[in-house]
Scaffold this active site. Structure first.
Site, PDB file in Angstrom:
ATOM      1  N   ARG A  47      66.227  36.348  14.995  1.00 64.61           N
ATOM      2  CA  ARG A  47      65.854  36.763  13.629  1.00 64.61           C
ATOM      3  C   ARG A  47      66.895  36.384  12.589  1.00 64.61           C
ATOM      4  O   ARG A  47      66.587  36.424  11.392  1.00 64.61           O
ATOM      5  CB  ARG A  47      65.583  38.279  13.580  1.00 64.61           C
TER       6      ARG A  47
ATOM      7  N   ARG B 254      57.291  40.705  12.918  1.00 67.54           N
ATOM      8  CA  ARG B 254      58.005  41.182  11.716  1.00 67.54           C
ATOM      9  C   ARG B 254      58.358  40.029  10.782  1.00 67.54           C
ATOM     10  O   ARG B 254      58.447  40.218   9.573  1.00 67.54           O
ATOM     11  CB  ARG B 254      59.253  41.967  12.110  1.00 67.54           C
TER      12      ARG B 254
ATOM     13  N   LYS C  47      66.047  39.531  19.410  1.00 69.86           N
ATOM     14  CA  LYS C  47      64.757  40.197  19.169  1.00 69.86           C
ATOM     15  C   LYS C  47      63.608  39.244  19.547  1.00 69.86           C
ATOM     16  O   LYS C  47      63.827  38.258  20.232  1.00 69.86           O
ATOM     17  CB  LYS C  47      64.664  40.652  17.711  1.00 69.86           C
TER      18      LYS C  47
ATOM     19  N   ARG D  78      64.256  36.890  26.593  1.00 74.89           N
ATOM     20  CA  ARG D  78      65.149  37.933  26.061  1.00 74.89           C
ATOM     21  C   ARG D  78      66.068  38.500  27.152  1.00 74.89           C
ATOM     22  O   ARG D  78      65.702  38.563  28.317  1.00 74.89           O
ATOM     23  CB  ARG D  78      64.309  39.038  25.401  1.00 74.89           C
TER      24      ARG D  78
ATOM     25  N   SER E 106      57.397  52.775  18.596  1.00 75.21           N
ATOM     26  CA  SER E 106      58.380  53.315  19.551  1.00 75.21           C
ATOM     27  C   SER E 106      57.916  54.645  20.129  1.00 75.21           C
ATOM     28  O   SER E 106      58.032  54.898  21.325  1.00 75.21           O
ATOM     29  CB  SER E 106      59.717  53.543  18.847  1.00 75.21           C
TER      30      SER E 106
ATOM     31  N   ASP F 281      65.045  46.870  12.682  1.00 75.96           N
ATOM     32  CA  ASP F 281      63.783  46.114  12.623  1.00 75.96           C
ATOM     33  C   ASP F 281      63.374  45.778  11.186  1.00 75.96           C
ATOM     34  O   ASP F 281      62.471  44.969  10.976  1.00 75.96           O
ATOM     35  CB  ASP F 281      62.660  46.913  13.303  1.00 75.96           C
TER      36      ASP F 281
ATOM     37  N   ARG G   2      56.657  55.933  24.026  1.00 71.71           N
ATOM     38  CA  ARG G   2      57.309  57.073  24.691  1.00 71.71           C
ATOM     39  C   ARG G   2      56.326  58.183  25.028  1.00 71.71           C
ATOM     40  O   ARG G   2      56.510  58.904  26.018  1.00 71.71           O
ATOM     41  CB  ARG G   2      58.457  57.581  23.813  1.00 71.71           C
TER      42      ARG G   2
HETATM   43  C1  S3P Z   1      63.095  49.994  20.051  1.00 70.42           C
HETATM   44  C2  S3P Z   1      64.437  49.822  19.880  1.00 70.42           C
HETATM   45  C3  S3P Z   1      65.021  48.733  19.093  1.00 70.42           C
HETATM   46  C4  S3P Z   1      63.986  48.042  18.218  1.00 70.42           C
HETATM   47  C5  S3P Z   1      62.697  47.809  18.915  1.00 70.42           C
HETATM   48  C6  S3P Z   1      62.105  49.100  19.429  1.00 70.42           C
HETATM   49  C7  S3P Z   1      62.630  51.125  20.885  1.00 70.42           C
HETATM   50  O1  S3P Z   1      65.568  47.788  19.985  1.00 70.42           O
HETATM   51  O2  S3P Z   1      64.501  46.822  17.730  1.00 70.42           O
HETATM   52  O3  S3P Z   1      61.752  47.205  18.036  1.00 70.42           O
HETATM   53  O4  S3P Z   1      61.447  51.500  20.806  1.00 70.42           O
HETATM   54  O5  S3P Z   1      63.450  51.669  21.641  1.00 70.42           O
HETATM   55  P1  S3P Z   1      67.072  47.981  20.527  1.00 70.42           P
HETATM   56  O6  S3P Z   1      67.174  49.371  20.959  1.00 70.42           O
HETATM   57  O7  S3P Z   1      67.241  47.046  21.672  1.00 70.42           O
HETATM   58  O8  S3P Z   1      67.946  47.629  19.360  1.00 70.42           O
END
Ligand code: S3P
Length: 434
Positions: free
Chosen positions: A349, A394, A345, A123, A25, A318, A29
């Site tokens: 899941r 995962r 997801k 998705r 994540s 996750d 970013r």
């Molecule tokens: C993530 C947010 C989560 C997570 C994903 C990564 C992110 O999803 O499940 O693996 O980097 O912002 P959601 O925000 O849709 O729950």
């Protein structure tokens, strides 16, 4: 690497230290938010997972200058801003890339198109298309799914109350808000991961976060950012597989170094405490606003079931498949509720985790918004199963961890999906003695 692997019970404990690779994540970013600074910055410990690489490749197509010093350290330079891409942009398997990029690209002066693989194309994108459209975005979709055709538009700030606690939704709106006229406010029912807010604060953006009554809010306005170097901490979502593996493997004692311990991500630590996992956290520190530390985990013979629901869910979203594995070896019942978004997801899941763990001999039932697991009190499971991974990294890694306690060999099909987030997975398990 062969796409499939075989796994069965290990005879020796997991012992030693591993340095956990970087957070997926935060890696996304660092590129996305770094590109807004209009300057040059260094990103260290960048993830080698396929998902962050998808984001990086997209930015190369948007004119960002990228130069690698070594395979995990790169400079990006955004002094020339972003330019119109000449091809459709490939998000691969990455929901974070698609949702965050849609927010960023909606407010540009050029048009763009985002597409993804088979799993990503199924998705839901309505969750971002709806708020972004309210801001003035022009997005054409395939019935609210990818591919997304984005016409760059002038955006206006809004106040948006999200029904779900999703960092992808929140971040998408904040990125659009950064390029909007006026203030944008996002309200969420529980606090989802806040890496976007932390990094924007670190770059000195005009962003504020807070809580009023039961709701969490973030406001953002367009502003100049200060480019600063970013270090990416290790991914607690990757560390989770090692934590659970050590807790269920007799006589194990491991240290997982460099784990990101941001409180919006540490739900699994709270669950480990409640389930009697024998662990400690060492050497905590803060780097560019993110907490990091080492996690020591030992074999935990007295695991007990627990209830996981409400505000903690986004803090461990996750990790739920591998928490189901942990629960399978605990004494008594574990109930997981309020997690219906797991259906959206990389795979469904809820159904896929329950179906496959059941085949291995774990006593698990899928519910509409979670699971009921009746643990076996640290006994071995049968194994002897052929497991599908449903394009989901995962799930592949969770089944591997369960397989370490299986009497008979299991075949994990298409294990290669692990590369989505964690290409180093098998190598690190080998280092610990598997
Ligand atoms: C993530 C947010 C989560 C997570 C994903 C990564 C992110 O999803 O499940 O693996 O980097 O912002 P959601 O925000 O849709 O729950």
């Amino acid at each position: 690497m062969n796409n499939d692997i075989k796994i069965s019970a290990i005879t020796s404990p997991l012992m030693g230290e591993v340095i956990i690779p970087s957070d997926k994540s935060i890696s996304h970013r660092a590129i996305i938010l770094g590109s807004l600074t209009g300057g040059k910055l260094k990103i260290s410990n960048f993830s080698k997972g396929k998902d962050p690489i998808s984001t990086l490749e997209i930015f190369k197509n948007l004119g960002l200058e990228v130069s690698f010093i070594d395979d995990k350290t790169l400079f990006i330079n955004s002094k020339n801003g972003l330019t119109a891409p000449s091809i459709p942009l490939d998000c691969g398997n990455s929901g974070t890339t698609m949702r965050l990029m849609t927010g960023l690209l909606s407010g540009q002066k050029f048009n763009s198109e985002l597409f993804g693989d088979v799993s990503l194309s199924k998705r839901p994108m309505k969750r971002i298309i709806e708020p972004l459209t309210l801001m003035g975005a022009k997005i054409e979709s395939n019935e609210n799914k990818a591919p997304l055709k984005i016409k760059g538009s002038k955006l206006n700030g809004i106040t948006y109350e999200s029904k779900i606690a999703s960092a992808q939704v929140k971040s998408s709106i904040l990125l659009a808000g950064f390029n909007s006229v006026g203030e944008t406010k996002v309200i969420e029912p529980s606090l989802s991961r806040n890496h976007t807010e932390i990094m924007l604060q670190y770059f000195e953006a005009d962003i504020k976060t807070g809580k009023i009554e039961d709701e969490f809010y973030t406001t953002i306005r367009s502003s100049f950012l200060i480019p600063k170097d970013v270090y990416i901490p290790g991914d607690i979502s990757s560390a989770a597989f090692f934590m659970v593996a050590a807790a269920i493997t007799k006589n194990s004692d491991i240290i997982i170094k460099n784990v990101g311990l941001n409180e919006t991500r540490t739900g699994i630590i709270d669950v480990m405490k409640n389930m009697n996992v024998d662990f400690e956290i060492l050497d905590e520190k803060i780097t560019n606003g993110e907490k990091i530390g080492d996690v020591r985990v030992k074999y935990s013979p007295n695991l007990k079931g627990t209830e996981i629901k409400g505000d903690i869910i986004p803090r461990l979203i996750d990790e739920i498949p591998v928490i189901c594995v942990l629960a399978g070896f605990a004494e008594g019942k574990t109930i997981i509720k309020d997690a219906s978004d797991l259906k959206n997801k990389e795979s469904d899941r809820i159904k896929c985790t329950a179906d496959e763990l059941k085949k291995m001999g774990i006593n698990i039932e899928a519910a509409d918004d979670g699971f009921i697991i009746e643990g076996n009190g640290q006994k071995q499971i049968e194994g002897n199963a052929e497991l599908n991974t449903y394009n989901d990294h995962r799930l592949a890694m969770s089944f591997y961890v369960a397989g370490l306690r299986a009497k008979s060999e299991c075949l994990i099909k298409d294990f290669i999906w692990v590369n989505t987030s964690f290409p180093e997975f098998l190598g690190l398990f080998n280092k610990l003695g598997v």
